[in-house]
Scaffold this motif. Structure first.
Motif, PDB file in Angstrom:
ATOM      1  N   UNK A   1      -5.511   3.413  -7.782  1.00 55.68           N
ATOM      2  CA  UNK A   1      -5.339   4.757  -7.666  1.00 55.68           C
ATOM      3  C   UNK A   1      -4.478   4.996  -6.266  1.00 55.68           C
ATOM      4  N   UNK A   2      -3.788   6.257  -6.508  1.00 54.95           N
ATOM      5  CA  UNK A   2      -2.771   6.446  -5.349  1.00 54.95           C
ATOM      6  C   UNK A   2      -2.949   8.184  -5.254  1.00 54.95           C
ATOM      7  N   UNK A   3      -2.536   8.471  -3.940  1.00 53.13           N
ATOM      8  CA  UNK A   3      -2.280   9.896  -3.676  1.00 53.13           C
ATOM      9  C   UNK A   3      -0.758   9.974  -3.418  1.00 53.13           C
ATOM     10  N   UNK A   4       0.159  11.138  -3.365  1.00 54.10           N
ATOM     11  CA  UNK A   4       1.268  11.450  -3.223  1.00 54.10           C
ATOM     12  C   UNK A   4       1.409  12.845  -2.729  1.00 54.10           C
ATOM     13  N   UNK A   5       2.577  12.791  -1.534  1.00 47.56           N
ATOM     14  CA  UNK A   5       2.874  14.432  -1.064  1.00 47.56           C
ATOM     15  C   UNK A   5       4.270  14.170  -0.847  1.00 47.56           C
ATOM     16  N   UNK A   6       5.098  15.088  -1.180  1.00 49.75           N
ATOM     17  CA  UNK A   6       6.482  14.989  -0.901  1.00 49.75           C
ATOM     18  C   UNK A   6       7.151  16.464  -0.728  1.00 49.75           C
ATOM     19  N   UNK A   7       8.455  16.477  -0.927  1.00 53.56           N
ATOM     20  CA  UNK A   7       9.204  17.439  -0.929  1.00 53.56           C
ATOM     21  C   UNK A   7      10.258  17.358  -2.019  1.00 53.56           C
ATOM     22  N   UNK A   8      10.597  18.675  -2.613  1.00 56.85           N
ATOM     23  CA  UNK A   8      11.666  18.460  -3.565  1.00 56.85           C
ATOM     24  C   UNK A   8      12.064  20.023  -3.819  1.00 56.85           C
ATOM     25  N   UNK A   9      13.135  19.865  -4.730  1.00 52.97           N
ATOM     26  CA  UNK A   9      13.974  20.823  -4.915  1.00 52.97           C
ATOM     27  C   UNK A   9      13.665  21.591  -6.460  1.00 52.97           C
TER      28      UNK A   9
ATOM     29  N   UNK B   1      12.941  15.448  -6.381  1.00 55.27           N
ATOM     30  CA  UNK B   1      12.274  15.292  -5.058  1.00 55.27           C
ATOM     31  C   UNK B   1      12.116  13.993  -4.663  1.00 55.27           C
ATOM     32  N   UNK B   2      11.588  13.987  -3.339  1.00 50.44           N
ATOM     33  CA  UNK B   2      11.217  12.641  -2.756  1.00 50.44           C
ATOM     34  C   UNK B   2       9.497  12.678  -2.318  1.00 50.44           C
ATOM     35  N   UNK B   3       8.749  11.804  -2.499  1.00 47.67           N
ATOM     36  CA  UNK B   3       7.492  11.786  -2.028  1.00 47.67           C
ATOM     37  C   UNK B   3       7.054  10.548  -1.471  1.00 47.67           C
ATOM     38  N   UNK B   4       5.983  10.470  -0.620  1.00 49.45           N
ATOM     39  CA  UNK B   4       5.227   9.331  -0.145  1.00 49.45           C
ATOM     40  C   UNK B   4       4.072   9.158  -0.998  1.00 49.45           C
ATOM     41  N   UNK B   5       3.923   7.862  -1.242  1.00 45.33           N
ATOM     42  CA  UNK B   5       2.629   7.362  -2.095  1.00 45.33           C
ATOM     43  C   UNK B   5       1.901   6.363  -1.391  1.00 45.33           C
ATOM     44  N   UNK B   6       0.490   6.644  -1.373  1.00 48.16           N
ATOM     45  CA  UNK B   6      -0.456   5.675  -0.666  1.00 48.16           C
ATOM     46  C   UNK B   6      -1.605   5.162  -1.613  1.00 48.16           C
ATOM     47  N   UNK B   7      -1.365   3.818  -1.878  1.00 47.57           N
ATOM     48  CA  UNK B   7      -2.406   3.090  -2.778  1.00 47.57           C
ATOM     49  C   UNK B   7      -3.515   2.988  -2.247  1.00 47.57           C
ATOM     50  N   UNK B   8      -4.752   3.301  -2.684  1.00 53.71           N
ATOM     51  CA  UNK B   8      -6.047   3.032  -2.240  1.00 53.71           C
ATOM     52  C   UNK B   8      -6.124   1.446  -1.875  1.00 53.71           C
ATOM     53  N   UNK B   9      -5.692   0.450  -2.609  1.00 51.95           N
ATOM     54  CA  UNK B   9      -5.764  -1.021  -2.677  1.00 51.95           C
ATOM     55  C   UNK B   9      -4.368  -1.555  -2.688  1.00 51.95           C
ATOM     56  N   UNK B  10      -4.234  -2.590  -1.872  1.00 52.19           N
ATOM     57  CA  UNK B  10      -2.962  -3.461  -2.003  1.00 52.19           C
ATOM     58  C   UNK B  10      -2.331  -3.400  -3.554  1.00 52.19           C
TER      59      UNK B  10
ATOM     60  N   UNK C   1       0.664  -1.205   0.026  1.00 54.37           N
ATOM     61  CA  UNK C   1       0.041   0.009  -0.086  1.00 54.37           C
ATOM     62  C   UNK C   1       0.827   1.356  -0.032  1.00 54.37           C
ATOM     63  N   UNK C   2       2.002   1.124   0.347  1.00 50.10           N
ATOM     64  CA  UNK C   2       2.751   2.571   0.619  1.00 50.10           C
ATOM     65  C   UNK C   2       4.299   2.350  -0.170  1.00 50.10           C
ATOM     66  N   UNK C   3       4.729   3.529  -0.622  1.00 45.96           N
ATOM     67  CA  UNK C   3       6.119   3.676  -1.173  1.00 45.96           C
ATOM     68  C   UNK C   3       6.782   5.093  -0.917  1.00 45.96           C
TER      69      UNK C   3
END
Length: 239
Positions: free
Chosen positions: A145-153, A121-130, A80-82
């Protein structure tokens, strides 16, 4: 009842019990055989798409779209997470066509520009399903589907050189093409901490502050293709 008849009856009962036991053992092994493929921890690949600038000189997501390419690396924490690392190269463009905005001081403000863009940048991704084929992790889906939030330059070259931090926020869709091949599409909005990506700072006379107060940003729509590496040991899959 004769001894022979009693023996035949017991033999039939014993044979039926063996058949039931054999079927039970067979079904008990089915979930195991459905998870006989390894899980892969790492994905590497590339993405391509379009990027557009939004700021003082453009507020339209679909205007002045420019090509953008990316290298992608993704470490899977679980189905679920990456964590994803991206390095992208593209262009930010604006033109005076259709611009009706009036600035307090138009003199010296170039509404036409084309600047090179480098984003890392690097980001955290969360999948709605495995996510997976379902043969390496029970219940995994090949499409999610997935959502993502991160931090970059952000590094911008051209007349208005700038280097700043950006916060990417977005959504996407991933599809398992084969056991180790992944196809994805995503849309990411990169909110920067600078108002200089277009070479113009505070043309309205309003001081920029934070992520949303008169700062520049850019959005990217990309399609990616990645390949799985680094198989997780089967013993670890039992955890």
């Amino acid at each position: 009842m004769s001894v022979t008849a009693d023996y035949q009856r017991k033999k039939r009962e014993h044979g039926g019990a063996k058949a039931v036991l054999l079927l039970a053992l067979l079904f008990s092994f089915l979930p195991v055989s459905a998870q006989d493929e390894p899980e892969y921890r790492l994905e590497v690949g590339a993405a391509a798409g379009l990027v557009s600038y939004q700021g003082d000189l453009n507020g339209n997501l679909l205007k002045n779209l420019q090509p953008m390419g990316s290298l992608v690396g993704r470490y899977k924490l679980n189905p679920r997470m990456a964590l994803a690392l991206t390095v992208s190269y593209g262009q930010l463009k604006s033109s005076a066509d259709g611009v009706k905005t009036w600035y307090p001081d138009m003199e010296g403000i170039a509404t036409d520009f084309k600047h090179t863009l480098i984003d890392a940048g690097v980001r955290f991704e969360y999948n709605f399903w495995p996510y997976g084929t379902g043969r390496e992790y029970r219940g995994a889906k090949p499409l999610t589907p997935f959502v993502a939030l991160g931090l970059g330059g952000t590094f911008v070259g051209g007349e208005g050189k700038a280097a700043t931090v950006n916060v990417p926020i977005g959504v996407g869709l991933r599809y398992k093409v084969s056991n180790r091949l992944n196809l994805g599409v995503e849309w990411m909005m990169h909110f920067s901490l600078s108002d200089k990506l277009d070479g113009v700072q505070d043309p309205y006379g309003i001081r920029s502050k934070g992520l949303f107060k008169n700062t520049d940003c850019y959005s990217a729509l990309q399609v990616s293709l990645t390949y799985d590496l680094w198989a997780k040991c089967k013993i670890c899959n039992k955890e």
